[in-house]
Design a protein around this motif. Structure first.
Motif, PDB file in Angstrom:
ATOM      1  N   LYS A 170       0.850  -1.186   0.000  1.00  0.00           N
ATOM      2  CA  LYS A 170       0.000   0.000   0.000  1.00  0.00           C
ATOM      3  C   LYS A 170       0.887   1.237   0.000  1.00  0.00           C
ATOM      4  N   GLY A 171       0.606   2.192  -0.896  1.00  0.00           N
ATOM      5  CA  GLY A 171       1.393   3.419  -0.992  1.00  0.00           C
ATOM      6  C   GLY A 171       2.445   3.381  -2.077  1.00  0.00           C
ATOM      7  N   THR A 172       2.741   2.196  -2.628  1.00  0.00           N
ATOM      8  CA  THR A 172       3.712   2.086  -3.717  1.00  0.00           C
ATOM      9  C   THR A 172       3.176   2.810  -4.946  1.00  0.00           C
ATOM     10  N   LYS A 231      -1.065   5.102  -7.625  1.00  0.00           N
ATOM     11  CA  LYS A 231      -0.694   4.856  -6.233  1.00  0.00           C
ATOM     12  C   LYS A 231      -1.528   3.684  -5.744  1.00  0.00           C
ATOM     13  N   VAL A 276      -3.668   1.666  -3.430  1.00  0.00           N
ATOM     14  CA  VAL A 276      -4.535   1.994  -2.310  1.00  0.00           C
ATOM     15  C   VAL A 276      -4.774   0.767  -1.442  1.00  0.00           C
ATOM     16  N   THR A 316      11.361  11.506  -1.862  1.00  0.00           N
ATOM     17  CA  THR A 316      10.592  12.192  -0.832  1.00  0.00           C
ATOM     18  C   THR A 316      11.388  13.370  -0.283  1.00  0.00           C
ATOM     19  N   GLY A 347       2.054  13.542  -4.218  1.00  0.00           N
ATOM     20  CA  GLY A 347       1.341  13.069  -3.041  1.00  0.00           C
ATOM     21  C   GLY A 347       2.031  13.469  -1.755  1.00  0.00           C
ATOM     22  N   ILE A 351       2.924  11.902   2.259  1.00  0.00           N
ATOM     23  CA  ILE A 351       2.994  10.758   3.158  1.00  0.00           C
ATOM     24  C   ILE A 351       2.845  11.271   4.587  1.00  0.00           C
ATOM     25  N   SER A 398      -3.525   5.005   9.239  1.00  0.00           N
ATOM     26  CA  SER A 398      -3.955   4.018   8.244  1.00  0.00           C
ATOM     27  C   SER A 398      -5.208   3.266   8.669  1.00  0.00           C
TER      28      SER A 398
END
Length: 183
Positions: free
Chosen positions: A10-12, A22, A24, A68, A123, A125, A178
Motif C-alpha cells: 500500500k502506498g507504492t 498509487k 490503495v 521524498t 502526493g 505521506i 492508516s
C-alpha cells in the motif's frame, strides 16, 4: 525500477501502461492447484480515477522513481493546501484533489513527506500516528468496564473517530493514520 508483485505494498507508486498509479489496497489469492494472483486497487495520480489490476504471482511491474522531501503542512486556502520543504523553505501549493485521501488528517505544523516524481509533487505521506485533542464527545457512562467500549468523538481538526469510553473533552488521543484506531 522493476518490482515483483509480491513486494508491492500500500502506498507504492507504479508506472502501469504509461500512467502513474498509487496503490490503495492489495490482496492475494491462491486457489488449490492454480497459481497465486495479486490484486491491486490503485488510484491514478493525475486524474484521481480508481482501477483494479490483477497479476499472476511472479509478474514484474515497473515502479515509479519517486523521491521524498521532508516538509511541514502550513495552511489551506480553499482548494489549495500549502506545504513548506524543511531544507529549502520552498513552498508547494497542492490541489485538494491530489491529496483528498489525507486532507482529514492535516493540522497546522504537521511534519510530513512530499512525494516527488520528475520535479512534481504527486502526493503526501503522513506519519504513522498523529496526536489530536478531543474537541467534542459525549460523557462516559458509569458501569461495567470489563469490555472496551467506544464512543464517537470529534477532534480538534474536525476528524471524527471512536475513542475509549473514559476519554473526555480536552484529552489527547493518538490516531493511527492508516486504520483510524485511537489510543
Amino acid at each position: 525500477m522493476k518490482i515483483d508483485t509480491s513486494n508491492v505494498k500500500k502506498g507504492t507508486v507504479l508506472n502501469l501502461e504509461g500512467k502513474l498509479y498509487k496503490v490503495v489496497d492489495t490482496y492475494h489469492t491462491h486457489t488449490g492447484r492454480g497459481s497465486a494472483t495479486y490484486g491491486f486497487k490503485v488510484k491514478n495520480i493525475l486524474d484521481g480515477s480508481t482501477n483494479t489490476f490483477t497479476y499472476k504471482s511472479g509478474t514484474t511491474l515497473e515502479s515509479a522513481d519517486v523521491s521524498t522531501k521532508n516538509a511541514v503542512y502550513l495552511y489551506n486556502t480553499g482548494d489549495t493546501y500549502s506545504f513548506m520543504e524543511n531544507d529549502t523553505a520552498e513552498i508547494y501549493d497542492i490541489d485538494a484533489n491530489t491529496i483528498e485521501d489525507i486532507v482529514p488528517y492535516l493540522k497546522e505544523n504537521l511534519d510530513i513527506f512530499l512525494m516527488i516524481y520528475e520535479e512534481n509533487v504527486i502526493g503526501v505521506i503522513l506519519p504513522a500516528t498523529i496526536d489530536y485533542i478531543i474537541k467534542d464527545t459525549m460523557p462516559g457512562t458509569r458501569g461495567d468496564r470489563a469490555t472496551a467500549s467506544k464512543k464517537p468523538a470529534t477532534l480538534d481538526n474536525g476528524l471524527e473517530v471512536m475513542v475509549a469510553e473514559h476519554k473526555k473533552i480536552g484529552d489527547t488521543v493518538v490516531v493511527n493514520t492508516s486504520t483510524l484506531e485511537t489510543k
